[in-house]
Design an enzyme around this catalytic site. Structure first.
Site, PDB file in Angstrom:
ATOM      1  N   ASP A  35       0.822  -1.208   0.000  1.00  0.00           N
ATOM      2  CA  ASP A  35       0.000   0.000   0.000  1.00  0.00           C
ATOM      3  C   ASP A  35       0.863   1.267   0.000  1.00  0.00           C
ATOM      4  OD1 ASP A  35      -2.016  -1.729   0.100  1.00  0.00           O
ATOM      5  OD2 ASP A  35      -2.806  -1.128   2.072  1.00  0.00           O
ATOM      6  N   ASP A  39       0.531   4.378  -2.425  1.00  0.00           N
ATOM      7  CA  ASP A  39       0.308   5.738  -1.923  1.00  0.00           C
ATOM      8  C   ASP A  39       1.361   6.699  -2.460  1.00  0.00           C
ATOM      9  OD1 ASP A  39      -1.825   4.849  -0.535  1.00  0.00           O
ATOM     10  OD2 ASP A  39      -0.790   4.713   1.404  1.00  0.00           O
ATOM     11  N   SER A  84     -35.627  -6.790 -18.178  1.00  0.00           N
ATOM     12  CA  SER A  84     -35.653  -7.583 -16.950  1.00  0.00           C
ATOM     13  C   SER A  84     -35.689  -9.055 -17.350  1.00  0.00           C
ATOM     14  CB  SER A  84     -36.845  -7.197 -16.078  1.00  0.00           C
ATOM     15  OG  SER A  84     -38.019  -7.540 -16.742  1.00  0.00           O
ATOM     16  N   LEU A  85     -35.847  -9.927 -16.382  1.00  0.00           N
ATOM     17  CA  LEU A  85     -35.738 -11.360 -16.670  1.00  0.00           C
ATOM     18  C   LEU A  85     -37.005 -12.085 -16.273  1.00  0.00           C
ATOM     19  CD1 LEU A  85     -32.188 -12.040 -15.194  1.00  0.00           C
ATOM     20  CD2 LEU A  85     -32.820 -12.182 -17.599  1.00  0.00           C
ATOM     21  N   GLU A 116     -24.475 -17.659 -14.328  1.00  0.00           N
ATOM     22  CA  GLU A 116     -23.785 -16.998 -13.209  1.00  0.00           C
ATOM     23  C   GLU A 116     -24.825 -16.649 -12.154  1.00  0.00           C
ATOM     24  OE1 GLU A 116     -22.556 -12.814 -14.027  1.00  0.00           O
ATOM     25  OE2 GLU A 116     -23.387 -13.267 -15.986  1.00  0.00           O
ATOM     26  N   LYS A 118     -27.383 -14.684  -9.753  1.00  0.00           N
ATOM     27  CA  LYS A 118     -28.157 -13.455  -9.910  1.00  0.00           C
ATOM     28  C   LYS A 118     -27.892 -12.600  -8.687  1.00  0.00           C
ATOM     29  CE  LYS A 118     -32.724 -11.795 -11.179  1.00  0.00           C
ATOM     30  NZ  LYS A 118     -32.936 -10.746 -10.214  1.00  0.00           N
ATOM     31  N   ASP A 120     -28.007  -9.625  -5.988  1.00  0.00           N
ATOM     32  CA  ASP A 120     -29.088  -8.826  -5.429  1.00  0.00           C
ATOM     33  C   ASP A 120     -28.583  -7.415  -5.167  1.00  0.00           C
ATOM     34  OD1 ASP A 120     -31.607  -8.380  -4.634  1.00  0.00           O
ATOM     35  OD2 ASP A 120     -31.489  -9.484  -2.746  1.00  0.00           O
ATOM     36  N   ARG A 139     -31.062   1.610 -13.926  1.00  0.00           N
ATOM     37  CA  ARG A 139     -32.005   1.011 -14.860  1.00  0.00           C
ATOM     38  C   ARG A 139     -33.281   1.837 -14.982  1.00  0.00           C
ATOM     39  NH1 ARG A 139     -35.942  -3.128 -14.015  1.00  0.00           N
ATOM     40  NH2 ARG A 139     -36.420  -4.135 -15.979  1.00  0.00           N
ATOM     41  N   GLU A 176     -24.224  -5.242 -12.282  1.00  0.00           N
ATOM     42  CA  GLU A 176     -24.913  -5.041 -11.018  1.00  0.00           C
ATOM     43  C   GLU A 176     -23.964  -4.375 -10.033  1.00  0.00           C
ATOM     44  OE1 GLU A 176     -27.960  -6.136 -11.346  1.00  0.00           O
ATOM     45  OE2 GLU A 176     -28.814  -6.483  -9.339  1.00  0.00           O
ATOM     46  N   TYR A 228     -22.274  -8.062 -16.544  1.00  0.00           N
ATOM     47  CA  TYR A 228     -22.850  -9.297 -17.089  1.00  0.00           C
ATOM     48  C   TYR A 228     -23.555  -9.117 -18.430  1.00  0.00           C
ATOM     49  CZ  TYR A 228     -26.807  -7.256 -14.513  1.00  0.00           C
ATOM     50  OH  TYR A 228     -27.743  -6.405 -14.015  1.00  0.00           O
ATOM     51  N   LYS A 293     -28.129 -17.727 -19.658  1.00  0.00           N
ATOM     52  CA  LYS A 293     -28.310 -17.033 -20.937  1.00  0.00           C
ATOM     53  C   LYS A 293     -27.851 -17.946 -22.067  1.00  0.00           C
ATOM     54  CE  LYS A 293     -27.157 -13.022 -18.344  1.00  0.00           C
ATOM     55  NZ  LYS A 293     -26.043 -12.276 -17.821  1.00  0.00           N
ATOM     56  N   LYS A 317     -34.873 -18.745  -9.592  1.00  0.00           N
ATOM     57  CA  LYS A 317     -34.808 -18.086  -8.287  1.00  0.00           C
ATOM     58  C   LYS A 317     -34.746 -19.094  -7.150  1.00  0.00           C
ATOM     59  CE  LYS A 317     -35.650 -13.974  -7.935  1.00  0.00           C
ATOM     60  NZ  LYS A 317     -36.715 -13.119  -8.409  1.00  0.00           N
ATOM     61  N   CYS A 411     -37.782  -5.918  34.126  1.00  0.00           N
ATOM     62  CA  CYS A 411     -37.169  -6.976  33.312  1.00  0.00           C
ATOM     63  C   CYS A 411     -37.959  -8.277  33.442  1.00  0.00           C
ATOM     64  CB  CYS A 411     -35.730  -7.177  33.766  1.00  0.00           C
ATOM     65  SG  CYS A 411     -34.939  -8.609  33.016  1.00  0.00           S
ATOM     66  N   CYS A 414     -35.570 -10.814  35.575  1.00  0.00           N
ATOM     67  CA  CYS A 414     -35.119 -10.653  36.958  1.00  0.00           C
ATOM     68  C   CYS A 414     -35.917  -9.602  37.721  1.00  0.00           C
ATOM     69  CB  CYS A 414     -33.645 -10.299  37.007  1.00  0.00           C
ATOM     70  SG  CYS A 414     -33.278  -8.628  36.458  1.00  0.00           S
ATOM     71  N   CYS A 429     -32.231  -3.709  30.726  1.00  0.00           N
ATOM     72  CA  CYS A 429     -32.470  -4.143  32.096  1.00  0.00           C
ATOM     73  C   CYS A 429     -31.336  -3.593  32.940  1.00  0.00           C
ATOM     74  CB  CYS A 429     -32.479  -5.670  32.146  1.00  0.00           C
ATOM     75  SG  CYS A 429     -32.130  -6.313  33.786  1.00  0.00           S
ATOM     76  N   CYS A 435     -28.956 -10.225  36.785  1.00  0.00           N
ATOM     77  CA  CYS A 435     -30.009 -10.732  35.905  1.00  0.00           C
ATOM     78  C   CYS A 435     -29.508 -12.021  35.248  1.00  0.00           C
ATOM     79  CB  CYS A 435     -30.321  -9.683  34.835  1.00  0.00           C
ATOM     80  SG  CYS A 435     -31.500 -10.244  33.605  1.00  0.00           S
TER      81      CYS A 435
HETATM   82  S1  IVH Z   1     -28.855 -10.379 -17.133  1.00  0.00           S
HETATM   83  C1  IVH Z   1     -31.476  -9.046 -20.476  1.00  0.00           C
HETATM   84  N1  IVH Z   1     -27.398 -11.284 -15.149  1.00  0.00           N
HETATM   85  O1  IVH Z   1     -31.762  -9.033 -12.562  1.00  0.00           O
HETATM   86  C2  IVH Z   1     -31.066  -9.602 -19.217  1.00  0.00           C
HETATM   87  N2  IVH Z   1     -29.188  -9.825 -14.667  1.00  0.00           N
HETATM   88  O2  IVH Z   1     -34.558  -9.410 -13.221  1.00  0.00           O
HETATM   89  C3  IVH Z   1     -30.328  -8.633 -18.421  1.00  0.00           C
HETATM   90  N3  IVH Z   1     -29.406  -9.258 -12.316  1.00  0.00           N
HETATM   91  O3  IVH Z   1     -32.315  -5.869 -13.934  1.00  0.00           O
HETATM   92  C4  IVH Z   1     -30.027  -9.093 -17.103  1.00  0.00           C
HETATM   93  N4  IVH Z   1     -27.699 -10.452 -11.614  1.00  0.00           N
HETATM   94  O4  IVH Z   1     -30.496  -6.098 -12.201  1.00  0.00           O
HETATM   95  C5  IVH Z   1     -28.435 -10.520 -15.507  1.00  0.00           C
HETATM   96  N5  IVH Z   1     -26.001 -12.098 -13.503  1.00  0.00           N
HETATM   97  C6  IVH Z   1     -27.039 -11.351 -13.870  1.00  0.00           C
HETATM   98  C7  IVH Z   1     -27.788 -10.608 -12.938  1.00  0.00           C
HETATM   99  C8  IVH Z   1     -28.871  -9.870 -13.385  1.00  0.00           C
HETATM  100  C9  IVH Z   1     -28.673  -9.623 -11.263  1.00  0.00           C
HETATM  101  C10 IVH Z   1     -30.586  -8.379 -12.227  1.00  0.00           C
HETATM  102  C11 IVH Z   1     -30.507  -7.173 -13.102  1.00  0.00           C
HETATM  103  C12 IVH Z   1     -31.788  -7.145 -13.877  1.00  0.00           C
HETATM  104  C13 IVH Z   1     -32.632  -8.060 -13.085  1.00  0.00           C
HETATM  105  C14 IVH Z   1     -33.653  -8.705 -13.967  1.00  0.00           C
END
Ligand code: IVH
Length: 750
Positions: A35, A39, A84-85, A116, A118, A120, A139, A176, A228, A293, A317, A411, A414, A429, A435
């Site tokens: 580091d 720096d 979206s998916l 891969e 998904k 969150d 998005r 993401e 992704y 995919k 899911k 409490c 006790c 407490c 206690c």
């Molecule tokens: S592919 C056309 N890959 O899931 C497909 N989406 O429900 C584009 N997400 O808005 C999405 N991990 O925010 C893809 N490995 C992944 C993901 C992913 C999370 C989310 C993404 C998307 C949402 C769709």
């Protein structure tokens, strides 16, 4: 280096070098320089850019945090929609998806998928033009999102310039943004300590962090991004398959999921799903399923999309993590520190793979905010391995005359008074270790795996031991006899013998574990380790005062660099007369970082100019509110000091040490034996390494390093081209050392 060409060349060299190390560190997890070296490169670049502001470009690694907060977010029209998916909740649903793909493509055989986890977090689109990051957008509704460029630029794993060659002139990358679980926990721990807002989960924390108008705030949040997918691409091509194209992103310096795989057919897809589901809790970030995919891009194109989802991708899911159920009662539990936590007893419900019948309501403020009442229908969430919690109530399903819950005045364990300090969310407490609930929790924590790791001393056994009145404090567990233990319900000779052995074994521990095991309020594992590392000796910690943990509170807005610049200026320009008002005068001196706002704060802090000059005599760090020990703020320091001031705690510690608890010495010398303890140093001139490094080395040996020479200075460490400080030291007869002299001194003092 005055020749403008060589300056700009050096700047370019430094940027390349820093970008490369950033990438090694944040994207590849493979740092190749210490580091301090990183720096040094960054400081050199900052120095050159300060001298040549005309050479600063937005993609310079010094420019991640932009100058001013935004007033509002601009809207961004996505050139290609962010889709979206579709979801599949079972293997059958996934099989049906594969069949549809096969039919549409007219293929009989197995389909190759790129899979891969998904993540969150939240989806973000990055736009690179000529390899430079020009825009980042959320998005939003899929066709229009918000411009969050200023914030995304602060994410260290997002390159401001693409590495390597061959990228398309316009490249939109989708991915993401997320907050890793560890970072989230740390963030909330700090927020709790400071009484600031906590986030309910890493996803909200990531979203909240990206929705900051001030990038300086976002820069402090531990965000990361995996890429992704793709948006607009022009002036170049990717590979023929999705997976190979994603690998190209990796070569250009973007971070991709390390779990990415290509899979063929249902069996491999199902195995992958099981494998990821099994490792879900161990992954460093939250995920909620697996995305598959179709890998061939030509096939993706043929398949196209319906409504808002592509026909070539699906998310499988994990089972639901939120379910509806009914609150049967609300009870109060007493924790290790006496904190009284309201808990909802629920009609058992299956959430995220387990049956849940209790959920935490955190504290009374939460109960009031969510307005949870007995009989209510509520959403319960279980995320990963965290304690299930009540998310919200469905008011339309409330029974008439359901009453709000009240905090008990005594409490439930006790009978001692319950105290809820004004402005604090937590009620406690007041019974202390009288206690039994607190005693139980203290012992459970003490015995737990990450603390003293007493195998076999589980929750049930602790409860029996306390209920049978066998211990009055936690140290008493070491005096339990074989007969006492063997006499307990469902314990026999063998298990008693094992427990005695486990107790014996636990006595050899580490200082960090022992500190953590004591259960000092606010002191988690990380802090305990930091304390052990800093003090290296239990006695030193027990005797430390708040100020040993915290350096003098500083002035808001002054960072280390500005503090150093101020001290530097005044040590070079000794006793310059103040001309006019302190504030205007300070702001006019042209000291880096000392703008009129900060000048105003300094002026407000010191009643007279005399006082200001006095403050300057001490270390520059007096301007910087920096804890000596990472992660310890004033509140925590107070807790630690208070803990070691209670006679009862001191007695317990003594008993534990008498029982034979011990640890190996922490490697480096303890504070008292530090060779330079109590010595005051000033550093000046050009040395073989940056002065800051010498400063750190000297401090590590116990020395105090200050900005200017005075009668109290013991040594001046002088490099070449030393100026006024050297003259002053000579005048005052202070010992002057060069680097060789310093080495000599250390040998002599050893
Ligand atoms: S592919 C056309 N890959 O899931 C497909 N989406 O429900 C584009 N997400 O808005 C999405 N991990 O925010 C893809 N490995 C992944 C993901 C992913 C999370 C989310 C993404 C998307 C949402 C769709």
């Amino acid at each position: 280096m005055t020749n403008p060409d060589s300056v700009s060349e050096r700047i370019q060299q430094l940027r390349d070098e820093i970008d490369r190390h950033n990438h090694l560190y944040y994207v590849l997890d493979d740092p190749q320089i210490p580091d301090s070296e990183y720096d040094r490169l960054l400081r050199e670049l900052q120095g050159l850019e300060a001298e040549h502001p005309e050479l600063i470009t937005p993609d310079s690694p010094t420019q991640r945090v932009g100058a001013e907060p935004l007033k509002a977010f601009d809207q961004v029209q996505h050139r290609l929609p962010m889709l979206s998916l579709d979801n599949a909740f079972s293997e059958d649903e996934f099989a049906a998806f594969e069949r549809r793909v096969q039919e549409r493509l007219g293929i009989d055989g197995e389909i190759l998928f790129c899979a891969e986890p998904k993540l969150d977090g939240l989806a973000v689109s990055l736009r690179y033009e000529a390899g430079v990051l020009v825009q980042a957008a959320t998005r939003g509704d899929g066709s229009q999102g918000e411009d969050v460029t200023h914030n995304v630029r602060t994410i260290p794993s997002v390159p401001l310039r693409l590495l390597g060659k061959g990228w398309p002139g316009i490249l939109e990358v989708r991915g993401e943004v997320f907050m890793p679980k560890a970072g989230f926990l740390r963030f909330n721990e700090t927020a709790r300590r400071l009484g600031e807002k906590e986030f309910v989960n890493p996803r909200n924390a990531a979203a909240g962090s990206l929705r900051q108008l001030d990038p300086k705030i976002t820069a402090t949040r531990p965000l990361d991004m995996f890429c992704y997918g793709f948006g607009e691409i022009e002036g170049g091509n990717l590979a023929d398959s999705h997976s190979a194209s994603i690998v190209m992103l990796k070569q250009w310096g973007l971070r991709i999921s390390p779990e990415l795989r290509t899979l063929s057919g249902l069996k491999q897809c199902a195995e992958y799903f099981e494998q990821i589901a099994g490792r879900r809790d161990a992954l460093e970030y939250d995920i909620d399923g697996v995305v598959y995919k179709v890998d061939r891009l030509a096939d993706q194109e043929k398949l196209g999309f319906v409504a808002r989802s592509p026909r070539w991708a699906i998310a499988r899911k994990f089972p639901a993590q939120e379910e509806l159920t009914r609150v049967e009662s609300i009870e109060f539990q007493v924790g290790r520190t006496g904190a009284i936590t309201p808990v909802a007893r629920l009609e058992p419900v299956f959430v995220g793979g387990v049956t849940v019948s209790n959920a935490t309501l955190h504290n009374m403020d939460e109960v009031a905010k969510k307005d949870v009442r007995v009989g209510d229908t509520v959403f319960v969430r279980r995320a990963g391995d965290v304690i299930p919690e009540v998310v919200r109530v469905l008011p339309e399903r409330r029974e008439t005359n359901a009453q709000p819950v009240q905090l008990p005045t005594t409490c439930p364990e006790c009978g001692s008074d319950v105290i809820k300090p004004e402005g604090e969310a937590v009620a406690r407490c007041s019974g202390g270790l009288y206690c039994s609930a607190q005693r139980k929790e203290a012992i459970k924590h003490f015995a737990s795996r990450r603390a003293m790791d007493i195998e076999g001393l589980g929750d049930k056994l602790v409860e029996m031991i306390v209920d049978n009145g066998m211990v009055s404090d936690l140290a008493d567990i070491y005096s339990l006899s074989h007969a006492q233990i063997a006499g307990l319900e469902r314990m026999g000779d063998k298990s008693a013998e094992n427990l005695i052995q486990a107790l014996e074994k636990s006595k050899h521990t580490t200082l960090a574990r022992f500190l953590y095991a004591l259960g000092i309020r606010e002191v988690g594992e990380v802090t305990a380790a930091a304390l052990a590392d800093h003090f290296r000796d239990l006695k030193a910690i027990m005797q430390a005062q708040v100020l040993d943990f915290i350096q003098v509170a500083g002035i808001k807005g002054i960072g280390r660099a500005t503090a150093d610049a101020i001290a530097e200026y005044f040590s070079e320009n000794q006793n310059v007369a103040v001309d006019g008002e302190l504030q205007e005068w300070l702001a006019g001196l042209g000291i880096r970082g000392l703008n009129s706002k900060i000048a105003q704060r300094i002026a407000a802090r010191y009643a007279t100019q005399e006082e200001f000059y006095q403050a300057l005599q001490s270390d520059a760090m007096c301007y910087v509110n920096r804890s000596l020990i990472e992660g310890i703020g004033p509140v925590m320091a107070e807790h630690i000091v208070a803990f070691f001031h209670q006679t009862h705690n001191l007695e317990v510690i003594q008993k534990l040490l008498d029982a034979g608890i011990h640890w190996d010495e922490v490697a480096t010398p303890a504070i008292e034996t530090q060779t330079l303890a109590g010595k005051s140093f000033v550093i000046t001139g050009t040395l073989s390494r940056p002065r800051s490094e010498f400063k750190e080395d000297l401090q590590a040996l116990g020395a105090k390093v200050v900005g200017s020479v005075s009668k109290k200075t013991d040594y001046l460490l002088a490099g070449s081209d030393a100026g006024s400080k050297l003259a002053k030291a000579q005048q005052l007869g202070i010992t002057i050392l060069d680097e060789e002299g310093l080495k000599q001194l250390l040998v002599e003092l050893e």
